[in-house]
Design a protein around this motif. Structure first.
Motif, PDB file in Angstrom:
ATOM      1  N   GLY A  18     -63.525  60.966 -41.428  1.00  0.00           N
ATOM      2  CA  GLY A  18     -63.501  61.822 -40.664  1.00  0.00           C
ATOM      3  C   GLY A  18     -62.918  61.299 -39.011  1.00  0.00           C
ATOM      4  N   PHE A  19     -62.567  62.392 -38.474  1.00  0.00           N
ATOM      5  CA  PHE A  19     -61.936  62.217 -37.159  1.00  0.00           C
ATOM      6  C   PHE A  19     -62.986  62.476 -35.791  1.00  0.00           C
ATOM      7  CE2 PHE A  19     -58.600  62.659 -40.267  1.00  0.00           C
ATOM      8  CZ  PHE A  19     -57.833  61.537 -40.137  1.00  0.00           C
ATOM      9  N   GLU A  25     -55.822  71.177 -31.198  1.00  0.00           N
ATOM     10  CA  GLU A  25     -56.503  72.326 -32.003  1.00  0.00           C
ATOM     11  C   GLU A  25     -55.549  72.706 -33.310  1.00  0.00           C
ATOM     12  OE1 GLU A  25     -57.457  76.842 -30.993  1.00  0.00           O
ATOM     13  OE2 GLU A  25     -57.616  75.484 -29.614  1.00  0.00           O
ATOM     14  N   GLN A  26     -54.235  72.755 -33.204  1.00  0.00           N
ATOM     15  CA  GLN A  26     -53.456  73.077 -34.468  1.00  0.00           C
ATOM     16  C   GLN A  26     -53.781  72.206 -35.593  1.00  0.00           C
ATOM     17  OE1 GLN A  26     -49.388  72.896 -34.103  1.00  0.00           O
ATOM     18  NE2 GLN A  26     -48.667  74.147 -36.025  1.00  0.00           N
ATOM     19  N   LEU A  27     -53.647  70.835 -35.386  1.00  0.00           N
ATOM     20  CA  LEU A  27     -53.990  69.694 -36.209  1.00  0.00           C
ATOM     21  C   LEU A  27     -55.518  69.739 -36.945  1.00  0.00           C
ATOM     22  CD1 LEU A  27     -53.285  67.421 -37.846  1.00  0.00           C
ATOM     23  CD2 LEU A  27     -53.897  66.001 -36.142  1.00  0.00           C
ATOM     24  N   ASP A  28     -56.470  70.203 -35.839  1.00  0.00           N
ATOM     25  CA  ASP A  28     -57.770  70.191 -36.389  1.00  0.00           C
ATOM     26  C   ASP A  28     -58.145  71.214 -37.318  1.00  0.00           C
ATOM     27  OD1 ASP A  28     -58.238  68.025 -34.709  1.00  0.00           O
ATOM     28  OD2 ASP A  28     -58.918  69.161 -32.960  1.00  0.00           O
ATOM     29  N   ASP A  29     -57.537  72.506 -36.798  1.00  0.00           N
ATOM     30  CA  ASP A  29     -57.628  73.647 -37.913  1.00  0.00           C
ATOM     31  C   ASP A  29     -57.069  73.509 -39.339  1.00  0.00           C
ATOM     32  OD1 ASP A  29     -59.035  74.797 -35.960  1.00  0.00           O
ATOM     33  OD2 ASP A  29     -57.381  76.139 -35.307  1.00  0.00           O
ATOM     34  N   ARG A  30     -56.063  72.613 -39.410  1.00  0.00           N
ATOM     35  CA  ARG A  30     -55.414  72.536 -40.536  1.00  0.00           C
ATOM     36  C   ARG A  30     -55.688  71.263 -41.490  1.00  0.00           C
ATOM     37  NH1 ARG A  30     -54.611  76.662 -38.649  1.00  0.00           N
ATOM     38  NH2 ARG A  30     -52.646  77.832 -38.383  1.00  0.00           N
ATOM     39  N   LEU A  31     -56.557  70.212 -40.814  1.00  0.00           N
ATOM     40  CA  LEU A  31     -56.853  69.158 -41.844  1.00  0.00           C
ATOM     41  C   LEU A  31     -57.741  69.651 -43.080  1.00  0.00           C
ATOM     42  CD1 LEU A  31     -58.150  66.564 -39.000  1.00  0.00           C
ATOM     43  CD2 LEU A  31     -55.969  66.304 -40.322  1.00  0.00           C
ATOM     44  N   GLY A  32     -57.178  68.818 -43.975  1.00  0.00           N
ATOM     45  CA  GLY A  32     -57.956  68.970 -45.292  1.00  0.00           C
ATOM     46  C   GLY A  32     -58.826  67.966 -45.558  1.00  0.00           C
ATOM     47  N   ARG A  64     -55.249  54.706 -47.050  1.00  0.00           N
ATOM     48  CA  ARG A  64     -56.051  55.788 -46.132  1.00  0.00           C
ATOM     49  C   ARG A  64     -55.075  57.208 -46.270  1.00  0.00           C
ATOM     50  NH1 ARG A  64     -59.356  52.534 -41.620  1.00  0.00           N
ATOM     51  NH2 ARG A  64     -60.093  51.038 -43.006  1.00  0.00           N
ATOM     52  N   THR A  65     -55.599  58.353 -46.515  1.00  0.00           N
ATOM     53  CA  THR A  65     -54.930  59.442 -46.935  1.00  0.00           C
ATOM     54  C   THR A  65     -55.492  60.466 -46.196  1.00  0.00           C
ATOM     55  OG1 THR A  65     -54.506  58.721 -49.137  1.00  0.00           O
ATOM     56  CG2 THR A  65     -53.950  61.011 -48.734  1.00  0.00           C
ATOM     57  N   THR A  66     -54.589  61.427 -45.630  1.00  0.00           N
ATOM     58  CA  THR A  66     -55.069  62.694 -44.859  1.00  0.00           C
ATOM     59  C   THR A  66     -53.931  63.867 -45.492  1.00  0.00           C
ATOM     60  OG1 THR A  66     -55.559  61.169 -42.885  1.00  0.00           O
ATOM     61  CG2 THR A  66     -55.190  63.742 -42.671  1.00  0.00           C
ATOM     62  N   ARG A  67     -54.679  64.779 -45.896  1.00  0.00           N
ATOM     63  CA  ARG A  67     -54.191  66.055 -46.347  1.00  0.00           C
ATOM     64  C   ARG A  67     -54.267  67.209 -45.388  1.00  0.00           C
ATOM     65  NH1 ARG A  67     -56.867  63.129 -50.062  1.00  0.00           N
ATOM     66  NH2 ARG A  67     -55.683  62.616 -51.990  1.00  0.00           N
ATOM     67  N   LEU A  68     -53.230  67.955 -45.468  1.00  0.00           N
ATOM     68  CA  LEU A  68     -53.289  69.164 -44.828  1.00  0.00           C
ATOM     69  C   LEU A  68     -53.339  70.304 -45.566  1.00  0.00           C
ATOM     70  CD1 LEU A  68     -50.148  68.450 -42.305  1.00  0.00           C
ATOM     71  CD2 LEU A  68     -52.794  68.224 -41.800  1.00  0.00           C
ATOM     72  N   ASP A  69     -54.010  71.313 -45.077  1.00  0.00           N
ATOM     73  CA  ASP A  69     -54.211  72.728 -45.852  1.00  0.00           C
ATOM     74  C   ASP A  69     -53.156  73.903 -45.348  1.00  0.00           C
ATOM     75  OD1 ASP A  69     -56.132  71.689 -47.357  1.00  0.00           O
ATOM     76  OD2 ASP A  69     -57.806  72.438 -45.931  1.00  0.00           O
ATOM     77  N   THR A  82     -44.690  62.381 -34.171  1.00  0.00           N
ATOM     78  CA  THR A  82     -45.241  63.321 -35.339  1.00  0.00           C
ATOM     79  C   THR A  82     -45.979  64.312 -35.102  1.00  0.00           C
ATOM     80  OG1 THR A  82     -45.541  60.998 -36.570  1.00  0.00           O
ATOM     81  CG2 THR A  82     -46.560  62.912 -37.562  1.00  0.00           C
ATOM     82  N   THR A  83     -45.727  65.509 -35.566  1.00  0.00           N
ATOM     83  CA  THR A  83     -46.258  66.762 -35.385  1.00  0.00           C
ATOM     84  C   THR A  83     -46.697  67.364 -36.873  1.00  0.00           C
ATOM     85  OG1 THR A  83     -44.101  67.983 -35.157  1.00  0.00           O
ATOM     86  CG2 THR A  83     -45.304  67.140 -33.243  1.00  0.00           C
ATOM     87  N   ILE A  84     -47.154  68.552 -36.951  1.00  0.00           N
ATOM     88  CA  ILE A  84     -47.180  69.198 -38.172  1.00  0.00           C
ATOM     89  C   ILE A  84     -46.400  70.678 -38.064  1.00  0.00           C
ATOM     90  CG2 ILE A  84     -49.427  68.294 -38.829  1.00  0.00           C
ATOM     91  CD1 ILE A  84     -50.888  70.797 -38.116  1.00  0.00           C
TER      92      ILE A  84
END
Length: 175
Positions: A18-19, A25-32, A64-69, A82-84
């Protein structure tokens, strides 16, 4: 004869990440889902034959893996940041993985009893232990994986992952 034990054993671990400092905000809303998988060897050295305390160290590989939704993916801009961004195609998988080599150092307390036979005393271990570790590690590589409709790519460019990891952990051992 009983001596202080020295053990080299295999280690496998899995955890959820967890972070805490959510500032984008854009990253926080898309974190899987984010997870950590570890594989390595641990070394345990009992201080003496009648002590419940041991020194614990080793060498561990960590992924260590971070996924996006929501069809978002990690991209590296021309400025190196780095951005999304939202993908025009439907994505089945979008994740950023960092690989690290980690060295833990800690103390382990193994539950058990002191046993005395005539004039000889030793510590008889039970199958339960608790360990407090600090650890540090270096990044070996990173991998940006994107798969979906008509897209399948792996990119090993620098995605500004931290080159070092460190922390503390508390582990419980049950044989």
């Amino acid at each position: 004869k009983h001596r202080a034990t020295h053990n080299l054993t295999g280690y496998i671990g899995y955890g959820f990440m967890g972070f805490t400092e959510k500032t984008d905000e854009q990253l926080d809303d898309r974190l899987g889902f984010a997870n950590n998988f570890e594989l390595g060897l641990t070394y345990t050295k009992q201080f003496n034959k009648d002590s419940p305390w041991s020194l614990k160290s080793g060498m561990i590989f960590s992924w260590r893996t971070t996924r996006l939704d929501d069809d978002y993916k990690f991209v590296r801009g021309t400025d190196g940041n780095t951005t999304i961004t939202h993908s025009a195609m439907s994505l089945d998988k979008s994740k950023l993985r960092g690989s690290y080599l980690i060295v833990p150092l800690g103390l382990q307390y193994t539950f058990g009893n002191k046993v005395s036979i005539e004039d000889f005393t030793y510590y008889k271990e039970k199958d339960l232990a608790i360990t407090a570790n600090v650890y540090g590690g270096v990044k070996l590589s990173n991998n940006n994986i994107v798969k979906g409709d008509d897209i399948s790519q792996r990119d090993k460019k620098d995605y500004n992952l931290n080159p070092f990891v460190y922390g503390a952990q508390l582990t419980f051992k049950i044989n």
